[in-house]
Motif scaffolding. Structure first.
Motif, PDB file in Angstrom:
ATOM      1  N   LEU A   9      -1.441  -3.210  -3.571  1.00 35.56           N
ATOM      2  CA  LEU A   9      -2.765  -3.048  -2.986  1.00 35.56           C
ATOM      3  C   LEU A   9      -3.588  -1.994  -3.735  1.00 35.56           C
ATOM      4  O   LEU A   9      -4.807  -2.120  -3.855  1.00 35.56           O
ATOM      5  CB  LEU A   9      -2.631  -2.662  -1.509  1.00 35.56           C
ATOM      6  CG  LEU A   9      -3.926  -2.524  -0.716  1.00 35.56           C
ATOM      7  CD1 LEU A   9      -4.641  -3.872  -0.612  1.00 35.56           C
ATOM      8  CD2 LEU A   9      -3.660  -1.979   0.680  1.00 35.56           C
ATOM      9  N   LEU A  10      -2.915  -0.979  -4.257  1.00 32.72           N
ATOM     10  CA  LEU A  10      -3.612   0.143  -4.883  1.00 32.72           C
ATOM     11  C   LEU A  10      -3.764  -0.001  -6.395  1.00 32.72           C
ATOM     12  O   LEU A  10      -4.235   0.933  -7.050  1.00 32.72           O
ATOM     13  CB  LEU A  10      -2.867   1.441  -4.568  1.00 32.72           C
ATOM     14  CG  LEU A  10      -2.943   1.896  -3.105  1.00 32.72           C
ATOM     15  CD1 LEU A  10      -1.892   2.955  -2.815  1.00 32.72           C
ATOM     16  CD2 LEU A  10      -4.335   2.434  -2.796  1.00 32.72           C
ATOM     17  N   ALA A  11      -3.375  -1.149  -6.936  1.00 36.44           N
ATOM     18  CA  ALA A  11      -3.482  -1.346  -8.385  1.00 36.44           C
ATOM     19  C   ALA A  11      -4.917  -1.111  -8.852  1.00 36.44           C
ATOM     20  O   ALA A  11      -5.868  -1.648  -8.286  1.00 36.44           O
ATOM     21  CB  ALA A  11      -3.037  -2.757  -8.747  1.00 36.44           C
ATOM     22  N   GLY A  12      -5.067  -0.269  -9.866  1.00 36.55           N
ATOM     23  CA  GLY A  12      -6.396   0.050 -10.377  1.00 36.55           C
ATOM     24  C   GLY A  12      -7.038   1.254  -9.717  1.00 36.55           C
ATOM     25  O   GLY A  12      -8.051   1.762 -10.214  1.00 36.55           O
ATOM     26  N   LEU A  13      -6.451   1.708  -8.608  1.00 38.17           N
ATOM     27  CA  LEU A  13      -6.963   2.915  -7.931  1.00 38.17           C
ATOM     28  C   LEU A  13      -6.008   4.081  -8.085  1.00 38.17           C
ATOM     29  O   LEU A  13      -6.428   5.196  -8.389  1.00 38.17           O
ATOM     30  CB  LEU A  13      -7.169   2.640  -6.438  1.00 38.17           C
ATOM     31  CG  LEU A  13      -8.483   2.053  -5.950  1.00 38.17           C
ATOM     32  CD1 LEU A  13      -8.475   1.941  -4.428  1.00 38.17           C
ATOM     33  CD2 LEU A  13      -9.665   2.888  -6.407  1.00 38.17           C
ATOM     34  N   ALA A  14      -4.731   3.823  -7.860  1.00 36.37           N
ATOM     35  CA  ALA A  14      -3.720   4.870  -7.916  1.00 36.37           C
ATOM     36  C   ALA A  14      -2.880   4.702  -9.183  1.00 36.37           C
ATOM     37  O   ALA A  14      -2.781   3.601  -9.735  1.00 36.37           O
ATOM     38  CB  ALA A  14      -2.832   4.796  -6.670  1.00 36.37           C
ATOM     39  N   PRO A  15      -2.247   5.773  -9.652  1.00 37.52           N
ATOM     40  CA  PRO A  15      -1.337   5.647 -10.800  1.00 37.52           C
ATOM     41  C   PRO A  15      -0.210   4.659 -10.489  1.00 37.52           C
ATOM     42  O   PRO A  15       0.196   4.502  -9.338  1.00 37.52           O
ATOM     43  CB  PRO A  15      -0.806   7.069 -10.972  1.00 37.52           C
ATOM     44  CG  PRO A  15      -1.787   7.952 -10.284  1.00 37.52           C
ATOM     45  CD  PRO A  15      -2.356   7.148  -9.156  1.00 37.52           C
ATOM     46  N   GLU A  16       0.275   4.000 -11.509  1.00 38.33           N
ATOM     47  CA  GLU A  16       1.372   3.043 -11.321  1.00 38.33           C
ATOM     48  C   GLU A  16       2.570   3.759 -10.718  1.00 38.33           C
ATOM     49  O   GLU A  16       2.937   4.867 -11.132  1.00 38.33           O
ATOM     50  CB  GLU A  16       1.737   2.428 -12.672  1.00 38.33           C
ATOM     51  CG  GLU A  16       2.725   1.288 -12.574  1.00 38.33           C
ATOM     52  CD  GLU A  16       2.945   0.601 -13.908  1.00 38.33           C
ATOM     53  OE1 GLU A  16       3.905  -0.186 -14.010  1.00 38.33           O
ATOM     54  OE2 GLU A  16       2.161   0.854 -14.845  1.00 38.33           O
ATOM     55  N   GLY A  17       3.183   3.138  -9.703  1.00 36.10           N
ATOM     56  CA  GLY A  17       4.332   3.742  -9.043  1.00 36.10           C
ATOM     57  C   GLY A  17       3.979   4.904  -8.136  1.00 36.10           C
ATOM     58  O   GLY A  17       4.816   5.777  -7.874  1.00 36.10           O
ATOM     59  N   PHE A  18       2.758   4.926  -7.624  1.00 35.65           N
ATOM     60  CA  PHE A  18       2.319   6.008  -6.742  1.00 35.65           C
ATOM     61  C   PHE A  18       3.211   6.090  -5.517  1.00 35.65           C
ATOM     62  O   PHE A  18       3.494   7.175  -5.005  1.00 35.65           O
ATOM     63  CB  PHE A  18       0.865   5.766  -6.342  1.00 35.65           C
ATOM     64  CG  PHE A  18       0.221   6.903  -5.597  1.00 35.65           C
ATOM     65  CD1 PHE A  18      -0.254   8.015  -6.272  1.00 35.65           C
ATOM     66  CD2 PHE A  18       0.068   6.869  -4.217  1.00 35.65           C
ATOM     67  CE1 PHE A  18      -0.863   9.069  -5.595  1.00 35.65           C
ATOM     68  CE2 PHE A  18      -0.534   7.911  -3.526  1.00 35.65           C
ATOM     69  CZ  PHE A  18      -0.996   9.023  -4.219  1.00 35.65           C
ATOM     70  N   PHE A  19       3.643   4.931  -5.003  1.00 36.59           N
ATOM     71  CA  PHE A  19       4.555   4.868  -3.861  1.00 36.59           C
ATOM     72  C   PHE A  19       5.897   4.285  -4.302  1.00 36.59           C
ATOM     73  O   PHE A  19       5.991   3.627  -5.353  1.00 36.59           O
ATOM     74  CB  PHE A  19       3.970   3.989  -2.756  1.00 36.59           C
ATOM     75  CG  PHE A  19       2.905   4.658  -1.936  1.00 36.59           C
ATOM     76  CD1 PHE A  19       3.229   5.621  -0.982  1.00 36.59           C
ATOM     77  CD2 PHE A  19       1.573   4.346  -2.118  1.00 36.59           C
ATOM     78  CE1 PHE A  19       2.243   6.236  -0.229  1.00 36.59           C
ATOM     79  CE2 PHE A  19       0.582   4.945  -1.369  1.00 36.59           C
ATOM     80  CZ  PHE A  19       0.919   5.909  -0.420  1.00 36.59           C
ATOM     81  N   ALA A  20       6.909   4.501  -3.501  1.00 36.37           N
ATOM     82  CA  ALA A  20       8.192   3.841  -3.720  1.00 36.37           C
ATOM     83  C   ALA A  20       7.983   2.331  -3.663  1.00 36.37           C
ATOM     84  O   ALA A  20       7.076   1.853  -2.964  1.00 36.37           O
ATOM     85  CB  ALA A  20       9.203   4.287  -2.667  1.00 36.37           C
ATOM     86  N   PRO A  21       8.804   1.538  -4.371  1.00 37.10           N
ATOM     87  CA  PRO A  21       8.550   0.097  -4.493  1.00 37.10           C
ATOM     88  C   PRO A  21       8.497  -0.665  -3.182  1.00 37.10           C
ATOM     89  O   PRO A  21       7.848  -1.709  -3.120  1.00 37.10           O
ATOM     90  CB  PRO A  21       9.731  -0.384  -5.362  1.00 37.10           C
ATOM     91  CG  PRO A  21      10.175   0.830  -6.103  1.00 37.10           C
ATOM     92  CD  PRO A  21       9.949   1.979  -5.178  1.00 37.10           C
ATOM     93  N   ASP A  22       9.161  -0.182  -2.146  1.00 36.96           N
ATOM     94  CA  ASP A  22       9.229  -0.950  -0.903  1.00 36.96           C
ATOM     95  C   ASP A  22       8.220  -0.500   0.159  1.00 36.96           C
ATOM     96  O   ASP A  22       8.196  -1.050   1.266  1.00 36.96           O
ATOM     97  CB  ASP A  22      10.639  -0.874  -0.311  1.00 36.96           C
ATOM     98  CG  ASP A  22      11.071   0.551  -0.008  1.00 36.96           C
ATOM     99  OD1 ASP A  22      10.410   1.496  -0.520  1.00 36.96           O
ATOM    100  OD2 ASP A  22      12.058   0.737   0.730  1.00 36.96           O
ATOM    101  N   VAL A  23       7.388   0.464  -0.135  1.00 35.03           N
ATOM    102  CA  VAL A  23       6.424   0.961   0.863  1.00 35.03           C
ATOM    103  C   VAL A  23       5.320  -0.083   1.060  1.00 35.03           C
ATOM    104  O   VAL A  23       4.752  -0.608   0.099  1.00 35.03           O
ATOM    105  CB  VAL A  23       5.805   2.296   0.426  1.00 35.03           C
ATOM    106  CG1 VAL A  23       4.696   2.716   1.377  1.00 35.03           C
ATOM    107  CG2 VAL A  23       6.881   3.368   0.344  1.00 35.03           C
ATOM    108  N   GLN A  24       5.027  -0.359   2.333  1.00 34.94           N
ATOM    109  CA  GLN A  24       4.009  -1.355   2.658  1.00 34.94           C
ATOM    110  C   GLN A  24       2.838  -0.727   3.419  1.00 34.94           C
ATOM    111  O   GLN A  24       3.004   0.261   4.139  1.00 34.94           O
ATOM    112  CB  GLN A  24       4.614  -2.482   3.500  1.00 34.94           C
ATOM    113  CG  GLN A  24       5.602  -3.363   2.744  1.00 34.94           C
ATOM    114  CD  GLN A  24       5.992  -4.585   3.539  1.00 34.94           C
ATOM    115  OE1 GLN A  24       6.211  -4.522   4.740  1.00 34.94           O
ATOM    116  NE2 GLN A  24       6.082  -5.729   2.859  1.00 34.94           N
TER     117      GLN A  24
END
Length: 458
Positions: A9-24
């Motif tokens: 959802l945050l692609a292009g807004l937050a740095p890549e991997g901003f959250f853990a892979p499973d966070v929704q």
């Protein structure tokens, strides 16, 4: 909103991997009162409230992160995503969410008839699968992402209205919504003060093509001279509709008013001829119905089902709503107005079956330097519309009143307030008469009707 992986959802807004892979994420909101665990809060600065003042509280209530225009004291940097433009942040989030789902999307723009055409598209599609649509006036860079977030796993169709006041806005909306079919209803003069000419308005409306994939149908009004001579991008497939031109892909013949609606013969080059009725008055609404039909059928829906849906169309708000008041008919059209829609409304009203016709017309707003000549032309049109009397309200509508008198309409009243407008109509109208009420939304002519109706009922 369906849960979606936060990093997607945050692609292009937050740095890549901003959250853990499973966070929704389960919600995107701009309202601090809606904040809940697992949401993203986007702060908007405003005249009365600044969303940045609620960022720390949003995190305390369980927000995963906050999207801010600038750092805020007491909000940890690791919980902050910085974006200088909150609208752009919402558009990016909306586009990413849209890309995770696969409904068929209809994008609707144009100077006049967007909302009615949107409603007709919804009516045409809703019987064929779960359908959502733009609600209210959510047709801008804040409202469109909110519509995207309403797409669910079971959503098969979405009808998205796209408004604009400046060049570039439709392109951004279209790239967010990525419609499967686009509609341009017509090219008028709304916002000409910002864009300079109808040619520029046409270019701005054609920005919808930026969101259309290769080979996507673009439904266009073949009776509009600006669209007819426009240079269309090579990657779209034009589908032309017309009132009367049998060379168009879809056209209407034998158009006639029947009661509170319209009937016509629909000719589709791909599918044949059909008899159609719609519960909306005026030739302009036949054009809107043709646009909706063309869009739905070019998505692959059966013409018979689409036509059945159009027969169940329901108008929204104060758009040509017919109210029967004390043996008189009132056509409430107080939601919006511009020179094109005023002309169409008067043409419709001239054919309306009644004893005598009266009109209450108010200012058309946001016309810039065109305002004076447009209101004067409206007065001349009113004088030719078969009215028994005209009542006007608003500083610009005073020009309409003078022009109507000069053009030969004998009974013209310019009201200084709502009470005077209601009194002028009540003194003149009788059972069997009909009243057209139309102005831009900001004129609030429903306040005059609130004074008119109680007396009618007595």
């Amino acid at each position: 909103m369906e849960p979606i992986l936060a990093n997607r959802l945050l692609a292009g807004l937050a740095p890549e991997g901003f959250f853990a892979p499973d966070v929704q994420v389960n919600l995107v909101t701009t309202d601090s009162r809606e904040v809940c665990p697992g949401c993203i809060f986007v702060a908007f600065p405003g005249e009365k409230f600044d969303g940045h003042d609620f960022a720390a509280a949003a995190l305390e209530k369980g927000a995963l992160t906050v999207v801010l225009n600038h750092p805020v004291e007491a909000v940890p940097a690791e919980k902050t995503i910085l974006c200088p433009d909150s609208y752009q942040a919402m558009m990016t989030l909306g586009a990413n969410y849209r890309n995770a789902h696969h409904p068929k999307v209809v994008g609707v723009t144009g100077s006049v008839g967007k909302t009615t055409t949107k409603q007709m598209c919804y009516a045409a599609l809703a019987g064929c699968g779960k359908t959502i649509k733009t609600e209210g006036n959510q047709n801008n860079e804040l409202g469109l992402p909110r519509t995207m977030f309403r797409i669910g796993r079971d959503t098969e169709y979405a009808v998205v209205e796209m408004g604009m006041s400046h060049a570039g806005e439709i392109e951004r909306l279209a790239k967010c919504a990525r419609p499967d079919v686009g509609i341009i209803t017509c090219i008028g003069v709304s916002h000409i003060g910002n864009l300079g000419s109808q040619e520029n308005i046409c270019k701005a409306k054609l920005e919808i093509c930026a969101g259309l994939a290769e080979g996507s149908p673009l439904v266009l009004n073949g009776d509009d001279p600006f669209l007819r001579k426009a240079a269309l991008p090579a990657h779209v497939r034009p589908v032309w509709f017309s009132l009367g031109d049998e060379n168009a892909d879809v056209c209407a013949l034998d158009v006639r008013q029947e009661g509170d609606g319209m009937a016509f013969t629909l000719c589709d080059k791909n599918a044949g001829r059909y008899e159609v009725t719609i519960p909306a008055m005026g030739r302009h609404n036949v054009a809107n119905a043709l646009a909706a039909y063309a869009a739905a059928t070019r998505l692959g829906l059966a013409p018979e089902g689409v036509i059945a849906g159009l027969a169940d169309f329901e108008q929204t708000g104060m758009r040509q709503k017919v109210v029967h008041a004390g043996s008189m008919d009132v056509i409430e059209d107080c939601y919006n107005a511009n020179p094109d829609s005023m002309k169409a409304a008067l043409a419709m009203f001239k054919e309306y079956p009644c004893k005598r016709r009266f009109a209450l017309l108010g200012d058309m707003l946001e016309l810039g330097g065109m305002s004076a000549p447009a209101h004067e032309e409206l007065g001349r049109q009113a004088a030719e519309a078969g009215l028994t009397a005209l009542v006007t309200y608003g500083p610009e509508a005073a020009r309409t009143a003078r022009a109507a008198k000069d053009a030969g309409l004998a009974d013209v009243v310019h009201a200084e307030d709502y009470q005077q407008a209601a009194d002028a109509l009540l003194a003149r109208m009788a059972p069997g008469d009909a009243l057209l009420v139309k102005a831009s939304r900001g004129m609030a002519l429903e306040k005059a009707l609130a004074l008119f109706y109680p007396v009618c009922a007595k």
